[in-house]
Design a protein around this motif. Structure first.
Motif, PDB file in Angstrom:
ATOM      1  N   SER A   6       0.814  -1.210   0.000  1.00 11.20           N
ATOM      2  CA  SER A   6       0.000   0.000   0.000  1.00 11.20           C
ATOM      3  C   SER A   6       0.847   1.258   0.000  1.00 11.20           C
ATOM      4  CB  SER A   6      -0.949   0.011   1.189  1.00 11.20           C
ATOM      5  OG  SER A   6      -0.231  -0.126   2.378  1.00 11.20           O
ATOM      6  N   ASP A   7       2.127   1.137   0.387  1.00  6.62           N
ATOM      7  CA  ASP A   7       2.938   2.350   0.358  1.00  6.62           C
ATOM      8  C   ASP A   7       3.381   2.704  -1.052  1.00  6.62           C
ATOM      9  OD1 ASP A   7       6.044   0.807   1.420  1.00  6.62           O
ATOM     10  OD2 ASP A   7       4.256  -0.032   0.513  1.00  6.62           O
ATOM     11  N   ASN A   8       3.202   1.775  -2.020  1.00  2.00           N
ATOM     12  CA  ASN A   8       3.563   2.097  -3.393  1.00  2.00           C
ATOM     13  C   ASN A   8       2.374   2.578  -4.197  1.00  2.00           C
ATOM     14  OD1 ASN A   8       5.812  -0.679  -3.461  1.00  2.00           O
ATOM     15  ND2 ASN A   8       6.276   1.487  -3.187  1.00  2.00           N
ATOM     16  N   ARG A  39      -3.145   7.029  -2.773  1.00  4.87           N
ATOM     17  CA  ARG A  39      -4.545   7.105  -2.374  1.00  4.87           C
ATOM     18  C   ARG A  39      -5.147   5.714  -2.223  1.00  4.87           C
ATOM     19  NH1 ARG A  39      -6.762  11.681  -6.409  1.00  4.87           N
ATOM     20  NH2 ARG A  39      -8.508  11.838  -4.963  1.00  4.87           N
ATOM     21  N   ALA A  40      -4.444   4.881  -1.469  1.00  8.67           N
ATOM     22  CA  ALA A  40      -4.852   3.486  -1.355  1.00  8.67           C
ATOM     23  C   ALA A  40      -6.207   3.334  -0.683  1.00  8.67           C
ATOM     24  CB  ALA A  40      -3.784   2.733  -0.575  1.00  8.67           C
ATOM     25  N   ASP A  41      -6.497   4.174   0.309  1.00  2.00           N
ATOM     26  CA  ASP A  41      -7.765   4.025   1.027  1.00  2.00           C
ATOM     27  C   ASP A  41      -8.943   4.254   0.114  1.00  2.00           C
ATOM     28  OD1 ASP A  41      -6.386   5.644   3.933  1.00  2.00           O
ATOM     29  OD2 ASP A  41      -6.415   3.532   3.344  1.00  2.00           O
TER      30      ASP A  41
END
Lengths: 628, 185
Positions: B104-106, B109-111
């Motif tokens: 998710s750090d790559n 705006r993952a959320d």
């Protein structure tokens, strides 16, 4: 030997081998171990982890595993003793020592082949020069005793005389050299202190290899904070190290400021904070936290009725209603929480608490989870020293190790609860000790002994808890006493360790001074006293291991900077005798701005001086009373 | 099929990574992979990408469809239509879950991406339930659904077929059959 390039001379050697990790039982070691484990997992290195609590266990672990491993990594143990002599390893065994204990044993420094020290060179080490300590065994029997035939008797006599003169000169020189050597070594080894945290050294290694992650940075922060919580490093060193870590934190966490591309809320973020020094205050109520933090409790003198009144005044000064302050911090009114830090700092300055705020870091992941570095330190320490035995000896260690991972929040919360219990117990014990005048000032040190019936005394049978208790007790005592001389004395604390075995655990703390350099001289004192006690009663050579004596046994453990000694009850008496009779002299060290520095000149007296007999009798009576 | 099996199949999809190590071409049964050069993007199956990411040996690049704007369009489209619209990937749900869990750090705006994909999934599942319900009610014999992904089929597949079997058994027992004899004592 010091390792200059951690990556080439350490990591690349072990990455293809099976390694044995021997890890000491303190939070700094746990954090360093976590970082190293993460690196090992990335590179699929096979390793075995063995927690060790003292030198006894270190030796047993080494003996068990020495046939299977050639590479040993020791974390926070082993730098301050002669490893090769104690462990007697094979020729091709290699030890990598990452330890924050100082001074480093000279044999470890100058051994080129088997002992490698992962230590930052810019720590003030002051290792004596090689030539001052080691000297090749010169053949003193070089002088030929052979009778050379065909020489005249007068010539022989002259040669003989010359040889005799030469020999005596050499011997005198050697004696002088040895005297100088003893003096140098004594000066080098008389004080024990701590260097850079091992977790920070490991993080450095990860950074050099560009494998550093936010997680590892957090563990390095926790390792450093552990050193600060346990008072092992000076304030200046702490601030310097915080600066170093702050650079890493900004490098890893700069994306949070960018609104457009901010990370998912589940990702971990670390933030620098100029936070309050109150222990666990975000997981407790503010009131409890103020009562149970040693700094506030000692400054406000909360064991007395007046102290309680001062606390109320303090809260009133800030405008915080009692009802709000006594409920859980998270449920306090937002309006009160907003400017809490600044408000508290202002009021604290009025009440004489100038250092209520401290530079630290906090971690933040998910919507609910926010922890400060000192919270984690307290939680992990109490998990590690949990007295409830669940399973084999190492479960507590493994549980504490697990609680450092973000996935094991339940363990962390359990640790926080245990930490709250521990802090409360410490404060209650401190209050009772001060109110009942259990801290006796006799001669060159303060002495306090916990009796077996004291509530929560079992909590203090573990070294780190006892050290925390002793430090808080000393701080509170210094604030409570009016005797100027007593304020500068060190403290020796005794508590029952194991009721069945009848052993007692003892801790020595250096005196409280404004700008103390955190150097502890009790190591040598205890060693000397234990040696003499031993020689008088057990007639055994002093060994740093368990010495059984009938059904009672004693063991010495040089743990952190405080020296911990476990003795059977009857020997405590003699121990005090010897400790007392060691001549202590204080010298004003002009270079250090007139701060008194305790120097230990060990000269045993053959008997107890008559003038002190009366005082000492009183001391013994007291001890006897305590032992019953 | 278990959901885990479907995820296993989904892990064969290709995704782009940027490795930080170098390795020559590796030959596997399913095909060749590599060569890996630091800083140069390369396509690998998801299983390898996740493994490398966990060992910090690469950086994941999210697929093109995993973008807030595109996903919003897809969600709105899905809500408008009565039938199923084509999805950007036959394994969109599994890929989202895997990539957002491990990398998710790559992903920017993952959320929001997670919310959008979940919304689309919910809409499709609602349509599937409606469709199954009407199928059973009207006792149809044959149905055709386009653009369903394996994961969605899998959620209702077993249940639907077993339910239809039961219905059949119950129905045949209701009608008095010619061959059904009752036993005389």
């Amino acid at each position: 030997m010091f390792v200059s390039d951690c990556r080439r001379e350490f990591y690349e050697l072990i990455v293809t081998q099976r390694v044995l990790l021997l890890v000491a039982s303190d939070v700094d070691a746990l954090c360093a171990c976590k970082i190293l484990q993460a690196l090992f997992q990335c590179d699929h290195v096979q390793y075995t982890l063995v927690p060790v609590a003292g030198w006894q266990e270190l030796e047993t672990a080494f003996l068990e595993h020495k046939d299977q491993f050639k590479y040993f990594v020791l974390i926070n143990c082993g730098a301050n003793v002669d490893l090769l002599e104690i462990l007697q390893p094979e020729e091709d065994t290699l030890f990598f020592v990452c330890d924050s204990h100082r001074p480093i044993n000279v044999v470890n420094v100058y051994n080129d082949t088997q002992v490698k020290l992962l230590v930052k060179q810019d720590d003030d080490l002051d290792v004596p020069a090689y030539d001052d300590i080691f000297r090749d065994e010169e053949d003193e029997e070089e002088e030929s005793e052979d009778e050379s035939d065909g020489s005249e008797p007068s010539e022989k006599r002259r040669r003989f005389e010359e040889e005799v003169i030469e020999r005596t000169m050499k011997r005198r020189e050697r004696r002088e050299w040895e005297a100088r050597r003893r003096e140098i070594l004594f000066d080098y080894e008389q004080y024990e202190y701590h260097g850079t945290s091992s977790a920070m050294v490991m993080f450095d290694l990860a950074w050099i290899m560009s494998k550093d992650l936010n997680d590892m940075l957090w563990w390095a922060i926790v390792g450093l904070t552990d050193q600060w919580v346990q008072d092992k490093i000076t304030q200046m060193k702490y601030v310097t190290d915080i600066g170093i870590l702050q650079r890493h934190v900004s490098r890893h966490n700069h994306r949070n400021e960018d609104e457009e591309n901010s990370l998912s809320i589940d990702c971990m973020r670390i933030a620098f904070e100029y936070d309050l020094r109150l222990a666990l205050y975000q997981h407790w109520s503010l009131y409890e936290s103020l009562c149970n933090t040693s700094y506030t409790s000692a400054s406000l003198k909360l064991w007395s009725v007046q102290g309680q009144k001062r606390l109320q005044e303090f809260l009133a000064d800030m405008g915080l209603p009692l009802k709000q302050v006594k409920q859980k911090f998270n449920s306090m009114d937002m309006s009160l929480k907003e400017n809490l830090r600044e408000m508290i700092e202002e009021s604290a300055n009025k009440f004489g608490m100038k250092d209520l705020r401290v530079q630290t870091f906090s971690i933040h992941f998910g919507f609910k989870n926010k922890f400060s570095a000192s919270d984690i330190v307290y939680a992990t320490t109490s998990l590690m020293e949990n007295i409830e035995k669940e399973g084999p000896e190492t479960t507590n260690f493994i549980k504490a190790l697990d609680s450092l991972s973000r996935g094991n929040l339940d363990k962390l919360h359990q640790g926080l609860d245990l930490a709250k219990k521990q802090l409360r117990a410490i404060q209650q014990t401190v209050a009772s000790c001060i109110c009942t005048n259990l801290v006796i000032s006799q001669g060159p040190f303060l002495y306090c002994s916990l009796m077996e019936g004291t509530p929560d005394v079992k909590l203090f049978s573990k070294p780190v808890s006892l050290c925390l208790l002793s430090k808080y007790l000393l701080k509170s005592f210094v604030c409570s006493t009016k005797n100027k001389r007593c304020k500068l004395l060190p403290l020796v604390m005794a508590a029952p360790m194991d009721v069945e075995q009848g052993t007692v655990i003892m801790v020595g703390i250096p005196p409280e001074t404004e700008s103390s350099d955190k150097k502890n001289f009790f190591g040598r004192a205890f060693e000397k006293a234990a040696e003499s006690t031993n020689s008088r009663t057990l007639h055994n050579h002093f060994e740093m291991s368990m010495v059984p004596f009938g059904s009672l046994s004693w063991k010495l453990r040089m743990g952190p900077s405080e020296i911990i000694l476990a003795l059977p009850k009857f020997m405590v008496l003699q121990f005090w005798c010897i400790l007392d009779s060691l001549n202590w002299s204080r010298q004003e060290n002009q270079e250090k701005m007139g701060q008194p520095k305790n120097n230990l000149r060990v000269q045993e007296h053959n008997g107890i001086q008559v003038a002190d007999k009366v005082l000492k009798l009183a001391l013994y009576v007291n001890i006897l009373k305590c032992q019953q | 099929m278990e959901p885990a099996e479907v995820e296993f199949l989904a892990e064969k999809e290709l995704v782009t990574i940027v490795p930080n190590f170098s390795l020559d071409r590796i030959h596997l049964i399913g095909g060749d992979l590599g060569p890996f050069n630091p800083g140069l993007p390369v396509e690998v199956p998801v299983w390898l990408a996740i493994n490398l990411k966990q060992r910090q040996k690469c950086r994941l690049i999210p697929p093109e469809w995993m973008d807030v704007g595109k996903l919003e369009e897809i969600r709105d489209q899905e809500r408008k239509e009565d039938t199923f619209t084509p999805m950007p990937s036959p394994y969109y749900m599994e890929l989202t879950k895997l990539l957002l869990n491990y990398a998710s750090d790559n992903i920017p705006r993952a959320d929001e991406i997670r919310t959008l994909v979940k919304d689309t999934w919910d809409t499709r599942m609602a349509k599937l339930r409606l469709s199954a319900d009407s199928f059973v009610r009207q006792q149809e014999v044959h149905a055709k659904l386009d653009n369903l992904t394996l994961m969605e089929i899998n959620t209702t597949g077993t249940f639907l077929t077993q339910a239809l079997d039961h219905m059949y058994k119950l129905r045949t027992n209701l009608q008095p059959g010619e061959s059904s004899h009752s036993q005389d004592f």
